[in-house]
Write an enzyme that holds these catalytic residues in place. Structure first.
Site, mmCIF file in Angstrom:
data_model
loop_
_atom_site.group_PDB
_atom_site.id
_atom_site.type_symbol
_atom_site.label_atom_id
_atom_site.label_comp_id
_atom_site.label_asym_id
_atom_site.label_seq_id
_atom_site.Cartn_x
_atom_site.Cartn_y
_atom_site.Cartn_z
ATOM 1 N N ASP A 1 5.595 -10.608 9.598
ATOM 2 C CA ASP A 1 6.253 -9.606 10.452
ATOM 3 C C ASP A 1 6.315 -10.064 11.911
ATOM 4 O OD1 ASP A 1 3.588 -9.361 11.103
ATOM 5 O OD2 ASP A 1 3.470 -7.190 10.845
ATOM 6 N N ASP B 1 2.305 -6.113 2.883
ATOM 7 C CA ASP B 1 1.110 -5.314 3.194
ATOM 8 C C ASP B 1 1.556 -3.978 3.804
ATOM 9 O OD1 ASP B 1 -1.558 -4.606 3.431
ATOM 10 O OD2 ASP B 1 -2.011 -5.966 5.078
ATOM 11 N N HIS C 1 0.823 -1.220 0.000
ATOM 12 C CA HIS C 1 0.000 0.000 0.000
ATOM 13 C C HIS C 1 0.856 1.270 0.000
ATOM 14 C CE1 HIS C 1 -3.852 -2.015 0.670
ATOM 15 N NE2 HIS C 1 -3.227 -2.799 1.514
ATOM 16 N N ASN D 1 -5.356 -13.360 8.654
ATOM 17 C CA ASN D 1 -5.839 -12.039 9.052
ATOM 18 C C ASN D 1 -7.097 -11.681 8.277
ATOM 19 O OD1 ASN D 1 -2.459 -11.583 9.183
ATOM 20 N ND2 ASN D 1 -3.689 -11.196 10.996
ATOM 21 N N HIS E 1 1.444 -9.905 12.844
ATOM 22 C CA HIS E 1 0.136 -10.276 12.274
ATOM 23 C C HIS E 1 -0.204 -11.740 12.547
ATOM 24 C CE1 HIS E 1 0.203 -6.523 10.014
ATOM 25 N NE2 HIS E 1 -1.021 -6.768 9.609
#
Ligand SMILES: [Zn+2]
Length: 367
Positions: A234, A258, A50, A206, A237
């Site tokens: 990471d 992400d 993103h 998730n 998550h």
């Protein structure tokens, strides 16, 4: 022409020798007496990005260029610019920006391979950080409209939001990878969607129904049937134990960041599409504490995979080869003659020493 020497991860396994390239790889050969202090591996491919260094995909062409340069400094040589939920006209504008970014000559950033359309065709109760966008009762016409250009490579959707499921097959037949995610679908519904044309899962675990042994949910469908899925390694998550279980179950589970605009920035407030998020030491959250994307980079992802016990070759495949295969790319994600010269040099301590994107030297960024 550039020639590098060291221990090289080829498509057939490790080799000590030399690799020569300009924009493409021209030769790779075994050489005696070459030091193996340097390790040369394929550049990373991140199919879910993103933002980075303060820039968000939704902000426009310049922001996309900025985040692509920043991620390249962390070893990502190509990526999918990932959108947040927004209205159809706004998404069309963003897709046209992503298209323009993908056509630019290489300027020291990650190559933008296309778009990953994440939202608004998702379950409002599993939307995470995505804003609530009013939708038609059957959005299949909007979906086909947005996916009309060939810039969309991946779409994330919740099958329960779509009545006319033939849209899944239509997308798949255009070469678009349909990923299930942000969804409360049951095991049975997810399985049906796979038969209807879906082929992946978005940030496994998730924002999807979890695995219970009498109600295996979307995670259970992925474990039982998926060949490919994405996961965010990471260590925030997803618990490392759940990651190890998933690596055993899903043969080509690949890693994504992400990453949001907050990655690479000091703690504070950042944009995520039209939302505001707060960066804390582990990640990014909404005001109410909902996890809202990560601050992960692909070089850190490699370290995390090694830390939880994957071997180097397996870890690298999950960051480069598998995402390339998933998109059907034969000229990226692997070091072989004829492929793009997307590669990373690691020093003796496993730190990024140099990155090349389509043969262009990119300075690694630290921090
Ligand atoms: Zn998401």
């Amino acid at each position: 022409m550039t020639t590098l020497q060291g221990r090289i991860l080829t498509a057939q396994g490790w080799m000590t020798g030399a690799i020569s390239f300009d924009r493409h790889i021209h030769s790779m050969e075994r050489r005696m007496g070459v030091s193996d202090a340097k390790t040369i591996i394929p550049g990373f491919i991140d199919l879910h990005v993103h933002g980075g260094q303060g820039a968000d995909v939704m902000e426009g062409l310049q922001a996309i260029g900025q985040l692509a340069r920043w991620h390249a400094g962390h070893g990502t040589t190509s990526l999918l610019a990932t959108t947040m939920s927004a209205s159809v006209p706004e998404l069309k504008q963003v897709l046209s920006n992503i298209h323009e970014a993908s056509q630019m000559p290489h300027a020291g950033g990650a190559r933008v391979l296309g778009a990953h359309l994440e939202g608004p065709f998702i379950n409002r109760n599993k939307r995470g950080a995505h804003p609530l966008i009013p939708m038609n009762e059957d959005p299949s016409r909007d979906i086909l409209d947005l996916c009309d250009s060939d810039i969309v490579r991946v779409i994330t959707l919740a099958p329960e939001t779509i009545q006319n499921r033939s849209v899944l097959n239509k997308l798949a037949s255009r070469g678009i990878r349909v990923q299930l995610g942000h969804s409360t679908s049951s095991y049975e519904e997810a399985t049906a969607a796979l038969q209807q044309g879906a082929s992946g899962f978005t940030h496994l675990f998730n924002a999807m129904s979890g695995l219970h042994h009498r109600d295996p949910g979307m995670v259970g469908a992925a474990f039982a049937q998926a060949e490919y899925a994405e996961i965010i390694p990471d260590l925030f998550h997803v618990h490392r134990g759940a990651m190890l279980a998933a690596f055993r179950a899903i043969p080509k589970l690949y890693c994504v960041t992400d990453a949001s605009a907050a990655s690479g920035m000091p703690d504070g407030t950042y944009p995520l599409g039209c939302q505001k998020v707060f960066k804390c030491p582990n990640g990014v959250c909404l005001e109410d504490g909902t996890i809202a994307g990560s601050i992960l980079t692909m070089d850190q992802a490699l370290k995390n995979l090694l830390e939880i016990g994957l071997d180097l070759e397996d870890a690298i495949r999950r960051l480069s080869l598998y995402p390339a295969e998933y998109l059907g790319l034969k000229d990226r994600g692997r070091l072989q003659v004829g492929a793009f010269a997307d590669l990373i040099v690691l020093d003796a301590n496993g730190q990024l020493e140099q990155v090349y994107g389509e043969g262009v030297a990119i300075e690694p960024s630290h921090g």
